[in-house]
Write a protein that holds these residues in place. Structure first.
Motif, PDB file in Angstrom:
ATOM      1  N   PHE A   1       0.844  -1.198   0.000  1.00 13.48           N
ATOM      2  CA  PHE A   1       0.000   0.000   0.000  1.00 13.48           C
ATOM      3  C   PHE A   1       0.880   1.249   0.000  1.00 13.48           C
ATOM      4  O   PHE A   1       2.087   1.197   0.254  1.00 13.48           O
ATOM      5  CB  PHE A   1      -0.904   0.018   1.237  1.00 13.48           C
ATOM      6  CG  PHE A   1      -0.144   0.124   2.533  1.00 13.48           C
ATOM      7  CD1 PHE A   1       0.097   1.346   3.128  1.00 13.48           C
ATOM      8  CD2 PHE A   1       0.363  -1.022   3.147  1.00 13.48           C
ATOM      9  CE1 PHE A   1       0.821   1.441   4.315  1.00 13.48           C
ATOM     10  CE2 PHE A   1       1.082  -0.945   4.331  1.00 13.48           C
ATOM     11  CZ  PHE A   1       1.307   0.288   4.913  1.00 13.48           C
ATOM     12  N   SER A   2       0.236   2.377  -0.256  1.00 19.34           N
ATOM     13  CA  SER A   2       0.858   3.684  -0.100  1.00 19.34           C
ATOM     14  C   SER A   2      -0.021   4.545   0.784  1.00 19.34           C
ATOM     15  O   SER A   2      -1.217   4.267   0.961  1.00 19.34           O
ATOM     16  CB  SER A   2       1.063   4.355  -1.459  1.00 19.34           C
ATOM     17  OG  SER A   2       1.972   3.634  -2.256  1.00 19.34           O
ATOM     18  N   LEU A   3       0.561   5.592   1.330  1.00 15.67           N
ATOM     19  CA  LEU A   3      -0.149   6.470   2.256  1.00 15.67           C
ATOM     20  C   LEU A   3       0.304   7.903   2.023  1.00 15.67           C
ATOM     21  O   LEU A   3       1.503   8.163   1.877  1.00 15.67           O
ATOM     22  CB  LEU A   3       0.152   6.063   3.700  1.00 15.67           C
ATOM     23  CG  LEU A   3      -0.307   7.026   4.792  1.00 15.67           C
ATOM     24  CD1 LEU A   3      -1.834   7.075   4.866  1.00 15.67           C
ATOM     25  CD2 LEU A   3       0.280   6.629   6.149  1.00 15.67           C
ATOM     26  N   GLY A   4      -0.658   8.820   2.002  1.00 11.85           N
ATOM     27  CA  GLY A   4      -0.288  10.211   1.837  1.00 11.85           C
ATOM     28  C   GLY A   4      -1.262  11.165   2.505  1.00 11.85           C
ATOM     29  O   GLY A   4      -2.458  10.886   2.623  1.00 11.85           O
ATOM     30  N   ALA A   5      -0.729  12.307   2.948  1.00  5.55           N
ATOM     31  CA  ALA A   5      -1.535  13.418   3.463  1.00  5.55           C
ATOM     32  C   ALA A   5      -1.595  14.501   2.395  1.00  5.55           C
ATOM     33  O   ALA A   5      -0.698  14.603   1.546  1.00  5.55           O
ATOM     34  CB  ALA A   5      -0.934  13.956   4.753  1.00  5.55           C
ATOM     35  N   HIS A   6      -2.651  15.348   2.462  1.00  5.20           N
ATOM     36  CA  HIS A   6      -2.885  16.307   1.372  1.00  5.20           C
ATOM     37  C   HIS A   6      -3.564  17.584   1.881  1.00  5.20           C
ATOM     38  O   HIS A   6      -4.480  18.107   1.235  1.00  5.20           O
ATOM     39  CB  HIS A   6      -3.770  15.616   0.325  1.00  5.20           C
ATOM     40  CG  HIS A   6      -3.704  16.168  -1.057  1.00  5.20           C
ATOM     41  ND1 HIS A   6      -3.995  17.479  -1.362  1.00  5.20           N
ATOM     42  CD2 HIS A   6      -3.403  15.575  -2.235  1.00  5.20           C
ATOM     43  CE1 HIS A   6      -3.893  17.662  -2.668  1.00  5.20           C
ATOM     44  NE2 HIS A   6      -3.534  16.525  -3.222  1.00  5.20           N
ATOM     45  N   PRO A   7      -3.184  18.126   3.051  1.00  6.71           N
ATOM     46  CA  PRO A   7      -3.871  19.315   3.556  1.00  6.71           C
ATOM     47  C   PRO A   7      -3.586  20.555   2.708  1.00  6.71           C
ATOM     48  O   PRO A   7      -2.452  20.801   2.300  1.00  6.71           O
ATOM     49  CB  PRO A   7      -3.302  19.476   4.967  1.00  6.71           C
ATOM     50  CG  PRO A   7      -1.959  18.830   4.903  1.00  6.71           C
ATOM     51  CD  PRO A   7      -2.119  17.673   3.972  1.00  6.71           C
ATOM     52  N   ALA A   8      -4.654  21.323   2.470  1.00 12.81           N
ATOM     53  CA  ALA A   8      -4.543  22.569   1.707  1.00 12.81           C
ATOM     54  C   ALA A   8      -4.613  23.741   2.675  1.00 12.81           C
ATOM     55  O   ALA A   8      -5.657  23.978   3.301  1.00 12.81           O
ATOM     56  CB  ALA A   8      -5.661  22.650   0.675  1.00 12.81           C
ATOM     57  N   PHE A   9      -3.530  24.480   2.794  1.00 20.26           N
ATOM     58  CA  PHE A   9      -3.468  25.610   3.705  1.00 20.26           C
ATOM     59  C   PHE A   9      -3.835  26.899   2.968  1.00 20.26           C
ATOM     60  O   PHE A   9      -3.342  27.170   1.876  1.00 20.26           O
ATOM     61  CB  PHE A   9      -2.080  25.722   4.327  1.00 20.26           C
ATOM     62  CG  PHE A   9      -1.712  24.525   5.160  1.00 20.26           C
ATOM     63  CD1 PHE A   9      -2.489  24.147   6.246  1.00 20.26           C
ATOM     64  CD2 PHE A   9      -0.589  23.763   4.859  1.00 20.26           C
ATOM     65  CE1 PHE A   9      -2.162  23.044   7.020  1.00 20.26           C
ATOM     66  CE2 PHE A   9      -0.249  22.658   5.623  1.00 20.26           C
ATOM     67  CZ  PHE A   9      -1.037  22.296   6.702  1.00 20.26           C
ATOM     68  N   SER A  10      -4.684  27.668   3.595  1.00 17.10           N
ATOM     69  CA  SER A  10      -5.165  28.905   2.999  1.00 17.10           C
ATOM     70  C   SER A  10      -4.043  29.930   2.865  1.00 17.10           C
ATOM     71  O   SER A  10      -3.205  30.087   3.761  1.00 17.10           O
ATOM     72  CB  SER A  10      -6.287  29.474   3.878  1.00 17.10           C
ATOM     73  OG  SER A  10      -6.673  30.748   3.450  1.00 17.10           O
ATOM     74  N   THR A  11      -4.039  30.630   1.728  1.00 16.69           N
ATOM     75  CA  THR A  11      -3.105  31.736   1.491  1.00 16.69           C
ATOM     76  C   THR A  11      -3.931  32.975   1.162  1.00 16.69           C
ATOM     77  O   THR A  11      -3.981  33.425   0.015  1.00 16.69           O
ATOM     78  CB  THR A  11      -2.136  31.419   0.333  1.00 16.69           C
ATOM     79  OG1 THR A  11      -2.907  31.054  -0.837  1.00 16.69           O
ATOM     80  CG2 THR A  11      -1.209  30.278   0.703  1.00 16.69           C
ATOM     81  N   PRO A  12      -4.612  33.532   2.173  1.00 18.25           N
ATOM     82  CA  PRO A  12      -5.543  34.629   1.912  1.00 18.25           C
ATOM     83  C   PRO A  12      -4.860  35.863   1.328  1.00 18.25           C
ATOM     84  O   PRO A  12      -3.818  36.301   1.813  1.00 18.25           O
ATOM     85  CB  PRO A  12      -6.136  34.918   3.297  1.00 18.25           C
ATOM     86  CG  PRO A  12      -5.118  34.400   4.265  1.00 18.25           C
ATOM     87  CD  PRO A  12      -4.506  33.221   3.599  1.00 18.25           C
TER      88      PRO A  12
END
Length: 292
Positions: free
Chosen positions: A139-150
């Protein structure tokens, strides 16, 4: 269903669909630090990538002489409802388990846990994969959080930058469509600073392998807004944005899209993780919202 963790500093919200992190709000400034899912650009905020990261060559793979069609990018865990398995005053844990539908695409039996723990100004996300079968599991595992750049108070997207904790060579993988071009890299930056711009991700994500750093920061030149992202235990770190949108994704991966010259055999897939029968695999990331 939306769930909330809260202390004196931060309020965090997680949707049980995909165990997706949807909000990190600083209670002192009332500022939102997560991208708020504008469907004009991208209707996600922090999808989990499991059991694959990226795309597969010809949307298929083989395992033990059987071919599996897999048309989805980044796996399927993000597209299922997850159940609450445990919760307390400062944490909540979700579980997603293999089922008859997943086995048609991916032949392994598993429990996949995501646990969110809020401590002070830090959010820790713990991942646990349990192999329920007797045979090895890939298997593979990944995180993908999108941080706001206002883009407020005179800020432009180009005022934001990514800072690594240590000096880096900054050679990124070269993409060939949805795949990785074999044997090719492109130098994006040198040192600690990778500046952002509206054109930075015009050719999709920038993927770096085995960095010296285990923590990166999102900063800007106009104010003291600062996010820390710790990804120790992950082989790759990628960054991504849809040009014109006010966010940047920080993506820690153990796994990667297929290379364009790959065999298609799961056992030979670059970056693939493997655990024995009944074995448990653990990884974690930490997101810190620094006081302004």
């Amino acid at each position: 269903m939306e769930h909330t963790l809260k202390n004196d500093f931060l309020e965090v919200k997680i949707n049980s669909f995909g165990s997706e992190l949807t909000s990190i709000k600083d209670l002192k400034t009332n500022e939102e630090y997560m991208w708020q899912k504008d469907p004009k650009f991208w209707a996600k905020s922090s999808p989990v990538l499991f059991p694959f990261v990226g795309g597969l060559k010809d949307s298929r793979y083989s395992y033990r002489d059987k071919t599996y069609e897999f048309p989805f990018k980044h796996g399927f865990a993000r597209d299922y409802e997850h159940k609450v398995s445990d919760e307390g005053e400062n944490f909540i844990e979700f579980v997603f388990s293999s089922n008859e539908n997943t086995k048609k695409l991916y032949p392994f039996e598993f429990n996949f846990f995501m646990k969110y723990v809020l401590e002070g100004r830090k959010l820790r996300i713990e991942y646990r994969v349990e192999n329920l079968g007797e045979e090895e599991m890939y298997f593979s595992l990944g995180a993908h959080p999108a941080f706001s750049t206002p883009l407020k108070d005179g800020l432009d997207y180009s005022d934001y930058y990514i800072e690594f904790e240590k000096d880096e060579k900054g050679d990124a993988k070269v993409l060939n469509g949805a795949l990785i071009a074999s044997g090719k890299t492109e130098n994006i930056f040198n040192g600690k600073i990778m500046n952002l711009s509206k054109e930075r991700f015009i050719n999709d994500a920038l993927i770096f392998e085995k960095t010296n750093s285990k923590t990166v920061y999102l900063k800007n030149t106009k104010n003291n807004r600062k996010i820390g992202f710790e990804y120790d235990g992950f082989r790759y770190i990628a960054f991504w944005n849809i040009p014109g949108a006010e966010y940047v994704c920080f993506e820690s991966w153990n796994g990667i899209s297929d290379f364009d010259d790959c065999s298609g055999k799961l056992e030979e897939k670059t970056g693939i993780e493997k655990i024995k029968g009944k074995e448990i695999y653990k990884r974690a990331i930490e997101i810190t919202i620094f006081e302004v």
